[in-house]
Design an enzyme around this catalytic site. Sequence first.
Site, PDB file in Angstrom:
ATOM      1  CE  LYS A 191      -4.008  -2.104  -0.188  1.00 14.36           C
ATOM      2  NZ  LYS A 191      -4.051  -3.433   0.316  1.00 14.36           N
TER       3      LYS A 191
HETATM    4  C1  PLP Z   1      -5.409  -4.296   0.607  1.00  9.70           C
HETATM    5  C2  PLP Z   1      -6.878  -4.209   0.571  1.00  9.70           C
HETATM    6  C3  PLP Z   1      -7.682  -4.707   1.610  1.00  9.70           C
HETATM    7  C4  PLP Z   1      -7.164  -5.555   2.716  1.00  9.70           C
HETATM    8  O1  PLP Z   1      -6.239  -4.985   3.541  1.00  9.70           O
HETATM    9  P1  PLP Z   1      -5.200  -5.932   4.360  1.00  9.70           P
HETATM   10  O2  PLP Z   1      -4.503  -4.967   5.237  1.00  9.70           O
HETATM   11  O3  PLP Z   1      -4.316  -6.578   3.350  1.00  9.70           O
HETATM   12  O4  PLP Z   1      -6.009  -6.931   5.118  1.00  9.70           O
HETATM   13  C5  PLP Z   1      -9.041  -4.497   1.545  1.00  9.70           C
HETATM   14  N1  PLP Z   1      -9.612  -3.859   0.513  1.00  9.70           N
HETATM   15  C6  PLP Z   1      -8.882  -3.382  -0.513  1.00  9.70           C
HETATM   16  C7  PLP Z   1      -9.574  -2.669  -1.608  1.00  9.70           C
HETATM   17  C8  PLP Z   1      -7.501  -3.565  -0.526  1.00  9.70           C
HETATM   18  O5  PLP Z   1      -6.784  -3.125  -1.574  1.00  9.70           O
END
Ligand code: PLP
EC number: 2.6.1.102
Length: 384
Positions: A191
């Site tokens: 992210k």
């Molecule tokens: C990355 C992501 C998640 C999940 O987050 P994690 O921290 O990996 O559990 C949920 N929704 C979207 C759209 C994402 O890109």
Amino acid sequence: MKPKIWLSSPHMGDKELCYVKDAFSSNWIAPLGPNVDGFEQDLQLFLGEDVHVAALSSGTAALHLALIILGVKAGDEVICQSMTFSASANPIVYQGATPVFVDSEAQTWNMSPEFLEVAIKERIALGKKPKAIVVVHLYGMPAQMDKIMSIARKYEIPVVEDAAEALGSEFKGQSLGTFGDIGIFSFNGNKIITTSGGGALVSANEEYIKKARFLSTQAQDPAPHYQHSQIGYNYRMSNICAGIGRGQMEVLKQRIWQRRSNYQFYRNAFAGIPYIKFLEEPNSAYYSNRWLTAITIEGASATREDVRMCLAGSNIDCRPLWKPLHLQPVFEQTPYYGNDCSERLFEKGLCLPSGSNLTEDELNRVVAQIYQAIEVPNAIGALI
Ligand SMILES: *Cc1c(COP(=O)(O)O)cnc(C)c1O
């Protein structure tokens, strides 16, 4: 083989390690401590005064707690954007509820307000008013939040904003994640900023945040012994991870700027190619953090998959857009409302390397390879 170019890799600043060392020297090696408190304050400061924050172990955990806090139970239905990562919808199923998928619109690639209302009306007519709406801001691009919130308010259905990809994005000058009744963020390794793994639940409603902290630490009632009147979860963020997060918050604005300039670089590089279109901010109300630069490829002799394979052959990491969840085998039986906008986007869409640590040489390598894939029909065979 040329060195690997990643889609979106972690990018540490200078301070992360200092905060982690603080945790070691004070022995706060636990899912609580000064870094957790500090990271929550940093996020609150960034998002706005009226926002309260609970730091959690992942974005998925934050989504799960959001649904629990909003009272989603077994047998309920929850509306969810179809074109997204599976983690947006999985927590609906953890609760024993059923997702009802809604298609995207072509402008932002996010939830279509039109089909959202069609879905709500039909589910109500079928005797099942949806318990919540999960809207996602894909690749950092704001969904049409004014329309979506007004529909949600009209039918009095709470909104969970999955802003996992959209920290730092804004709609009409307001931070994404703060429009819905509850917003969530992810700090997974790929992210815009990362805590290695982590997430946050945010809300203007302080009671929700207290509830999230309580549920995420095993729902311990106030008592000297272990006393529980509810089922709890182990979803709190570690003080080590939060230390990384505090360092990352100091460079967040830079990271947004870097990712936005990647987008601009690609825009300029492909300005003359009619086959390549970008996910664009529709007007000045939309401000994307440009987590990933996403394009569609159409009309060229090379398909999206040809281009992706050509890049992979040169050790460049690229991904198709999220495959709509209503087309996933695991969600085969679930209701869906739309006209296949997301399916068409999936077929022709590609995410380009977008890390904030990409060098100009690396960006040039990606561009050159795409030119080769698109303009020379035989490039694929020659390269593999
Ligand atoms: C990355 C992501 C998640 C999940 O987050 P994690 O921290 O990996 O559990 C949920 N929704 C979207 C759209 C994402 O890109």
